[in-house]
Design a protein around this motif. Structure first.
Motif, PDB file in Angstrom:
ATOM      1  N   LEU A  19     -41.683 -10.384  23.426  1.00 15.52           N
ATOM      2  CA  LEU A  19     -42.239 -10.622  24.605  1.00 15.52           C
ATOM      3  C   LEU A  19     -43.923 -10.089  24.627  1.00 15.52           C
ATOM      4  CD1 LEU A  19     -39.252 -10.079  27.003  1.00 15.52           C
ATOM      5  CD2 LEU A  19     -40.604 -12.091  26.815  1.00 15.52           C
ATOM      6  N   LEU A  20     -43.793  -8.747  24.246  1.00 16.10           N
ATOM      7  CA  LEU A  20     -45.105  -7.845  24.406  1.00 16.10           C
ATOM      8  C   LEU A  20     -46.292  -8.934  23.530  1.00 16.10           C
ATOM      9  CD1 LEU A  20     -44.094  -4.190  24.232  1.00 16.10           C
ATOM     10  CD2 LEU A  20     -45.015  -5.453  26.201  1.00 16.10           C
ATOM     11  N   ASP A  21     -45.889  -9.110  22.597  1.00 15.21           N
ATOM     12  CA  ASP A  21     -46.819  -9.885  21.613  1.00 15.21           C
ATOM     13  C   ASP A  21     -47.205 -11.080  22.387  1.00 15.21           C
ATOM     14  OD1 ASP A  21     -46.751  -7.654  19.702  1.00 15.21           O
ATOM     15  OD2 ASP A  21     -45.127  -8.887  18.436  1.00 15.21           O
ATOM     16  N   ILE A  40     -45.132 -16.842  29.066  1.00 14.70           N
ATOM     17  CA  ILE A  40     -44.852 -15.742  27.952  1.00 14.70           C
ATOM     18  C   ILE A  40     -43.364 -15.968  27.442  1.00 14.70           C
ATOM     19  CG2 ILE A  40     -44.348 -13.410  27.852  1.00 14.70           C
ATOM     20  CD1 ILE A  40     -46.317 -13.046  30.383  1.00 14.70           C
ATOM     21  N   ALA A  41     -42.435 -16.258  28.068  1.00 13.96           N
ATOM     22  CA  ALA A  41     -41.013 -16.482  27.255  1.00 13.96           C
ATOM     23  C   ALA A  41     -41.220 -17.491  26.552  1.00 13.96           C
ATOM     24  CB  ALA A  41     -40.053 -16.733  28.674  1.00 13.96           C
ATOM     25  N   THR A  42     -41.717 -18.863  26.766  1.00 14.94           N
ATOM     26  CA  THR A  42     -41.909 -19.829  25.832  1.00 14.94           C
ATOM     27  C   THR A  42     -42.433 -19.386  24.678  1.00 14.94           C
ATOM     28  OG1 THR A  42     -41.932 -21.477  27.632  1.00 14.94           O
ATOM     29  CG2 THR A  42     -42.661 -22.179  25.564  1.00 14.94           C
ATOM     30  N   ALA A  43     -43.326 -18.694  24.759  1.00 17.30           N
ATOM     31  CA  ALA A  43     -44.241 -18.343  23.499  1.00 17.30           C
ATOM     32  C   ALA A  43     -43.509 -17.398  22.608  1.00 17.30           C
ATOM     33  CB  ALA A  43     -45.492 -17.825  23.946  1.00 17.30           C
ATOM     34  N   ALA A  44     -42.460 -16.652  23.401  1.00 18.64           N
ATOM     35  CA  ALA A  44     -41.660 -15.705  22.687  1.00 18.64           C
ATOM     36  C   ALA A  44     -40.462 -16.183  22.078  1.00 18.64           C
ATOM     37  CB  ALA A  44     -41.347 -14.221  23.529  1.00 18.64           C
ATOM     38  N   GLY A  45     -40.162 -17.646  22.423  1.00 17.98           N
ATOM     39  CA  GLY A  45     -38.866 -18.020  22.034  1.00 17.98           C
ATOM     40  C   GLY A  45     -37.807 -17.911  22.723  1.00 17.98           C
TER      41      GLY A  45
END
Length: 201
Positions: A19-21, A40-45
């Motif tokens: 999440l941070l990344d 953010i959540a989508t990018a973090a999977g």
């Protein structure tokens, strides 16, 4: 039971790191206000709800990124200036370390330098304190050089601030596919720093 607890904690730590990344990448690309927690959540999977499992808000994510980034910089610059060396060598080492961070971690550096206005007042004060601590480390080594006669600058505080500002601005324009490597820039800025403080030959 202990193994299960350890496994669950490890998964949580991995999710928090993802999440941070993802937040760093999103804030850098779209800005804090242009980024949603879903982005953010989508990018973090992860699912959008996962953001709130680990962080109460998008602002808290930014705060965590800013704290981590500034603490890394403070520790690195402090270590560089603690060396048993001349003031010139210590200033050069501090600037080299500072520039390397801002070049190698330019995405994070852009976020922690240019998105701070989105922090709450309390969180902003905390980050401002870390930034003052970094400034103090640099200023003290410049002042030491002036006292010893190694440097010739009429205003060590302004000189130190100028050196740090150069590194901050580097994060704004640096790109990995550019023609200048972080190491080459670090060496160039270290030399520039010594000129700025009036280091004597």
């Amino acid at each position: 039971m202990n193994e299960l607890r350890t496994s669950t904690q490890a998964r949580g730590d991995r999710s928090r790191a993802r999440l941070l990344d993802a937040a760093v990448q999103a804030f850098s690309a779209k800005g804090f206000h242009g980024t949603s927690t879903r982005d953010i959540a989508t990018a973090a999977g992860l699912s959008p709800a996962a953001v709130y499992v680990h962080h109460r808000s998008k602002e808290e994510l930014l705060h965590a990124i800013a704290v981590r980034g500034h603490e890394v910089i403070l520790d690195a610059v402090t270590d560089a200036t603690r060396a048993d060396a001349t003031p010139a060598e210590r200033v050069a080492a501090a600037v080299r370390t500072y520039v390397l961070f801002h070049a190698r971690s330019h995405t994070t550096a852009r976020v922690i330098n240019y998105e701070l206005a989105a922090l709450t007042e309390e969180h902003f004060r905390e980050i401002a304190g870390l930034r003052r601590a970094i400034d103090t480390v640099m200023r003290e080594v410049v002042e030491e050089g002036v006292r010893s006669g190694d440097f010739d600058t009429p205003d060590p505080a302004k000189a130190a601030t100028a050196l740090l500002s150069l590194g901050i601005d580097l994060a704004r324009w640096y790109r990995d596919d550019g023609s200048w490597t972080p190491e080459a820039l670090a060496d160039f800025y270290a030399d520039l720093a010594l000129r700025a403080v009036g280091a004597r030959p």
